[in-house]
Design an enzyme around this catalytic site. Structure first.
Site, short mmCIF file in Angstrom:
data_model
loop_
_atom_site.label_atom_id
_atom_site.label_comp_id
_atom_site.label_asym_id
_atom_site.label_seq_id
_atom_site.Cartn_x
_atom_site.Cartn_y
_atom_site.Cartn_z
N THR A 131 0.82 -1.22 0.00
CA THR A 131 0.00 0.00 0.00
C THR A 131 0.85 1.26 0.00
OG1 THR A 131 -1.28 -1.27 1.61
CG2 THR A 131 -2.07 0.93 1.10
N ASP A 158 0.37 9.11 3.97
CA ASP A 158 -0.92 9.36 4.62
C ASP A 158 -1.17 10.87 4.66
OD1 ASP A 158 -3.19 9.37 6.23
OD2 ASP A 158 -2.45 7.70 7.44
N ARG A 161 -4.25 12.36 5.36
CA ARG A 161 -5.58 12.60 5.89
C ARG A 161 -5.55 13.68 6.98
NH1 ARG A 161 -6.97 6.36 7.09
NH2 ARG A 161 -4.85 6.47 7.87
#
Ligand SMILES: [Zn+2]
Length: 240
Positions: A160, A172, A174
């Site tokens: 991933t 990441d 977010r």
């Protein structure tokens, strides 16, 4: 606007503004009663939804602008609240990132669908809590379209994190600013976070989330998502 004054008044009473930045504030609508049934599981949650609006707008102006805001062309976040969330001593909170493939299609390439449904059950069993369903978090923030390409790379053997890097994304990206502002509005007392990721707990604490710690959520591991979960554990700091 084609609405009676009584209906407009009722909707305005369900709207709350929360300051965000100089240009925008959050407009939260709710609670809306949402009876939910998933297999044998049944419970009624209080659903709240929010979007960003101009700091200048009144509640009436928000309603007036609905049909020109193109809300169907973007995503909005939700929170499903259960029990006496505001006042109870210990409440569970899950920050769930939208996952179209896992939550809607039931894809087994990740464990999101399992985690979403399991955390709803945990919250009902516990008696009080909230699940934030956070928009714009698809594929750790890369979006659904890019996620399809990341999955193609994963089929070729990348994990991933490697796949997201190969497409030019950080691991990441977010942000939890909005859900945390909404959480503050709904509850002032500390919460227990449902997560397997101590880094996420630490990150949210840095952003002002007051916690009693976290409870883990495992069990959705299958042959198809085994590698994805291994990567979460090895590269993203998740614990078993
Ligand atoms: Zn997922």
């Amino acid at each position: 606007m084609d609405m009676t004054q009584t209906n407009l008044q009722m909707i305005k009473e369900k709207m709350t503004f929360v300051p965000l930045d100089q240009l925008n504030k959050l407009c939260i609508v709710g609670p809306v009663k949402l009876p939910i049934k998933q297999g044998n599981f049944e419970a009624t949650f209080n659903w709240y939804c929010w979007t960003k609006v101009s700091t200048q707008w009144t509640k009436e102006q928000v309603v007036d602008h609905l049909n020109t805001m193109n809300l169907a062309f973007g995503q909005q976040s939700s929170v499903l609240v259960y029990g006496d969330f505001e006042k109870t001593e210990d409440a569970l909170v899950r920050m769930h990132s939208i996952c179209h493939t896992g939550d809607i299609f039931g894809s087994q390439r990740c464990d999101c669908g399992y985690q979403l449904h399991e955390s709803m059950k945990m919250i009902v069993d516990h008696g009080a809590g909230a699940i934030f369903y956070v928009a714009d978090h698809e594929g750790r923030g890369i979006g659904l379209f890019s996620k399809s390409m990341a999955y193609l790379l994963q089929q070729e053997g990348l994990d991933t994190v490697e796949a997201n890097h190969a497409l030019g994304f950080e691991d990441d990206i977010r942000s939890y600013e909005e859900p945390l502002k909404v959480l503050e509005q709904l509850r002032k007392k500390p919460v227990t976070l449902i997560t397997n990721n101590p880094k996420k707990l630490a990150a949210l604490e840095q952003h002002g989330l007051s916690t009693h710690g976290h409870v883990p959520l495992w069990g959705g591991e299958t042959d198809t998502n085994h590698r994805y979960l291994e990567t979460k554990r090895e590269k993203s700091g998740h614990i078993r």
